[in-house]
Design an enzyme around this catalytic site. Structure first.
Site, PDB file in Angstrom:
ATOM      1  N   LEU A 103      10.879 -20.388  -4.742  1.00  0.00           N
ATOM      2  CA  LEU A 103       9.900 -19.555  -4.040  1.00  0.00           C
ATOM      3  C   LEU A 103       8.474 -19.751  -4.586  1.00  0.00           C
ATOM      4  O   LEU A 103       8.260 -19.720  -5.794  1.00  0.00           O
ATOM      5  CB  LEU A 103      10.293 -18.075  -4.200  1.00  0.00           C
ATOM      6  N   ASP A 124       0.831  -1.210   0.000  1.00  0.00           N
ATOM      7  CA  ASP A 124       0.000   0.000   0.000  1.00  0.00           C
ATOM      8  C   ASP A 124       0.866   1.261   0.000  1.00  0.00           C
ATOM      9  O   ASP A 124       1.991   1.249   0.497  1.00  0.00           O
ATOM     10  CB  ASP A 124      -0.915  -0.028   1.236  1.00  0.00           C
ATOM     11  N   HIS A 134       2.118   3.639  -9.075  1.00  0.00           N
ATOM     12  CA  HIS A 134       1.889   2.218  -9.384  1.00  0.00           C
ATOM     13  C   HIS A 134       3.043   1.648 -10.208  1.00  0.00           C
ATOM     14  O   HIS A 134       3.470   0.518 -10.013  1.00  0.00           O
ATOM     15  CB  HIS A 134       0.567   2.037 -10.135  1.00  0.00           C
TER      16      HIS A 134
HETATM   17  C1  IPE Z   1      -5.258  -2.777   0.001  1.00  0.00           C
HETATM   18  O1  IPE Z   1      -5.003  -1.430  -0.197  1.00  0.00           O
HETATM   19  C2  IPE Z   1      -5.285  -3.504  -1.322  1.00  0.00           C
HETATM   20  C3  IPE Z   1      -4.005  -3.682  -1.985  1.00  0.00           C
HETATM   21  C4  IPE Z   1      -2.834  -3.314  -1.518  1.00  0.00           C
HETATM   22  C5  IPE Z   1      -4.073  -4.382  -3.250  1.00  0.00           C
HETATM   23  P1  IPE Z   1      -6.161  -0.357  -0.337  1.00  0.00           P
HETATM   24  O2  IPE Z   1      -5.511   0.950  -0.560  1.00  0.00           O
HETATM   25  O3  IPE Z   1      -7.143  -0.816  -1.347  1.00  0.00           O
HETATM   26  O4  IPE Z   1      -6.853  -0.440   1.102  1.00  0.00           O
HETATM   27  P2  IPE Z   1      -7.758   0.608   1.869  1.00  0.00           P
HETATM   28  O5  IPE Z   1      -8.789   1.107   0.918  1.00  0.00           O
HETATM   29  O6  IPE Z   1      -6.861   1.720   2.330  1.00  0.00           O
HETATM   30  O7  IPE Z   1      -8.317  -0.143   3.038  1.00  0.00           O
HETATM   31  C1  IPE Z   2      -1.605   0.230  -3.361  1.00  0.00           C
HETATM   32  O1  IPE Z   2      -1.429   1.595  -3.392  1.00  0.00           O
HETATM   33  C2  IPE Z   2      -1.901  -0.363  -4.715  1.00  0.00           C
HETATM   34  C3  IPE Z   2      -3.263  -0.882  -4.840  1.00  0.00           C
HETATM   35  C4  IPE Z   2      -4.181  -0.842  -3.930  1.00  0.00           C
HETATM   36  C5  IPE Z   2      -3.600  -1.531  -6.094  1.00  0.00           C
HETATM   37  P1  IPE Z   2      -2.645   2.593  -3.364  1.00  0.00           P
HETATM   38  O2  IPE Z   2      -3.082   2.881  -4.755  1.00  0.00           O
HETATM   39  O3  IPE Z   2      -3.720   2.106  -2.464  1.00  0.00           O
HETATM   40  O4  IPE Z   2      -1.942   3.858  -2.740  1.00  0.00           O
HETATM   41  P2  IPE Z   2      -2.541   4.860  -1.670  1.00  0.00           P
HETATM   42  O5  IPE Z   2      -2.982   4.037  -0.499  1.00  0.00           O
HETATM   43  O6  IPE Z   2      -3.674   5.573  -2.325  1.00  0.00           O
HETATM   44  O7  IPE Z   2      -1.392   5.760  -1.328  1.00  0.00           O
HETATM   45 MG    MG Z   3      -4.142   2.350  -0.496  1.00  0.00          MG
END
Ligand code: IPE
Ligand code: IPE
Ligand code: MG
Length: 254
Positions: free
Chosen positions: A140, A29, A46
């Site tokens: 792995l 995240d 991303h």
């Molecule tokens: C969790 O992150 C999902 C992934 C890392 C794929 P999110 O950004 O979607 O989670 P929330 O919305 O903060 O709970």
């Molecule tokens: C995690 O990063 C990637 C996915 C959930 C696919 P985010 O896109 O949730 O990044 P933040 O949390 O908005 O910074």
């Molecule tokens: Mg996120």
């Protein structure tokens, strides 16, 4: 009397090296915030996150981790703008196309966990090919949690169980934790020992809900694009300092 704990996969299988988690799950995240903090579009976060994935797969393998599960797209991530969802799908395509040969050469075994519902056909085919090509690899175990949600996974397992009962291959009275675990997407894979969430949020966001029962949880402020080999080493060091008890009194270290 049978030991109830013996039905879990938490402590089964080969013993990993001392202090090394056999299975690490990562909630990757913070891509968006990493980019926003630098005045860049979220998509750049991303893209950089994908580079971090490459490094962490190698590092996990180097450290002797047996299984790595990466949360790459949740069943709730569909609620993001269509352009972002499509961008993330595009990155997955690019990742498999560019990395598959290398992963295979390094004996990585790829498995995909999550629902196929709504996923574009070409992605399903690409993922299925990656699984097939690497199925016999002994290095792995890389689980890609894609279109994955813990509740959805449990619901699908329960549906299979209900079908088995209806067909008469299973009786309702014999349903226990093992019968459910055997029908999850992670069947046969040991439960995670360590779950790391980057990006500072302190929640599981529907990741491996069933399997995380006795996982050690680690929440780090680092945004995912900056999570590297050193960060994984630090997480493993922290894991090695934890004492796992599984409800008992054992004092043995992780
Ligand atoms: C969790 O992150 C999902 C992934 C890392 C794929 P999110 O950004 O979607 O989670 P929330 O919305 O903060 O709970
Ligand atoms: C995690 O990063 C990637 C996915 C959930 C696919 P985010 O896109 O949730 O990044 P933040 O949390 O908005 O910074
Ligand atoms: Mg996120």
């Amino acid at each position: 009397m049978p030991r109830p704990g013996a039905t879990q996969n938490a402590s089964s299988g080969d013993d990993p090296s001392p202090g090394i988690p056999r299975h690490v799950g990562i909630i990757m995240d913070g891509n968006g915030r990493w980019a926003t903090a630098r005045g860049l579009p979220r998509m750049e976060g991303h893209r950089r996150g994908m580079d971090a994935v490459r490094g962490v797969i190698r590092a996990a393998s180097d450290f002797g981790v047996s299984h790595l599960t990466l949360y790459s797209f949740s069943s709730e991530n569909w609620s993001r703008p269509t352009e972002e969802v499509e961008f993330l799908f595009g990155l997955l395509r690019i990742f498999i196309q560019s990395e598959l040969a290398d992963l295979h050469a390094n004996r990585v075994r790829i498995r995909v966990i999550g629902s196929e519902q709504g996923v574009p056909e070409d992605i399903l085919e690409t993922l299925a090919e990656a699984e097939k090509l690497t199925a016999a690899n002994s290095g792995l175990g890389l689980q890609v949690a894609f279109n994955y949600g813990g509740r959805d996974e449990i619901a699908r397992a329960v549906r299979r169980l209900a079908a088995d009962v209806a067909e008469g291959t299973m009786s309702a009275e014999t349903i226990g934790a093992e019968a459910i675990a055997a029908r999850l997407d992670t069947a046969g894979i040991p439960d995670p020992d360590l779950i790391i969430r980057t990006g500072g949020e302190v929640r599981l966001s529907n990741f491996l809900l069933w399997q995380a029962a006795y996982a050690e949880l680690l929440f780090v402020p680092t945004y995912w694009p900056e999570f590297d080999k050193e960060a994984l080493a630090a997480a493993i060091d922290e894991f090695a300092r934890r004492t796992r008890r599984y409800g008992g009194l054992a004092t043995a270290r992780a």
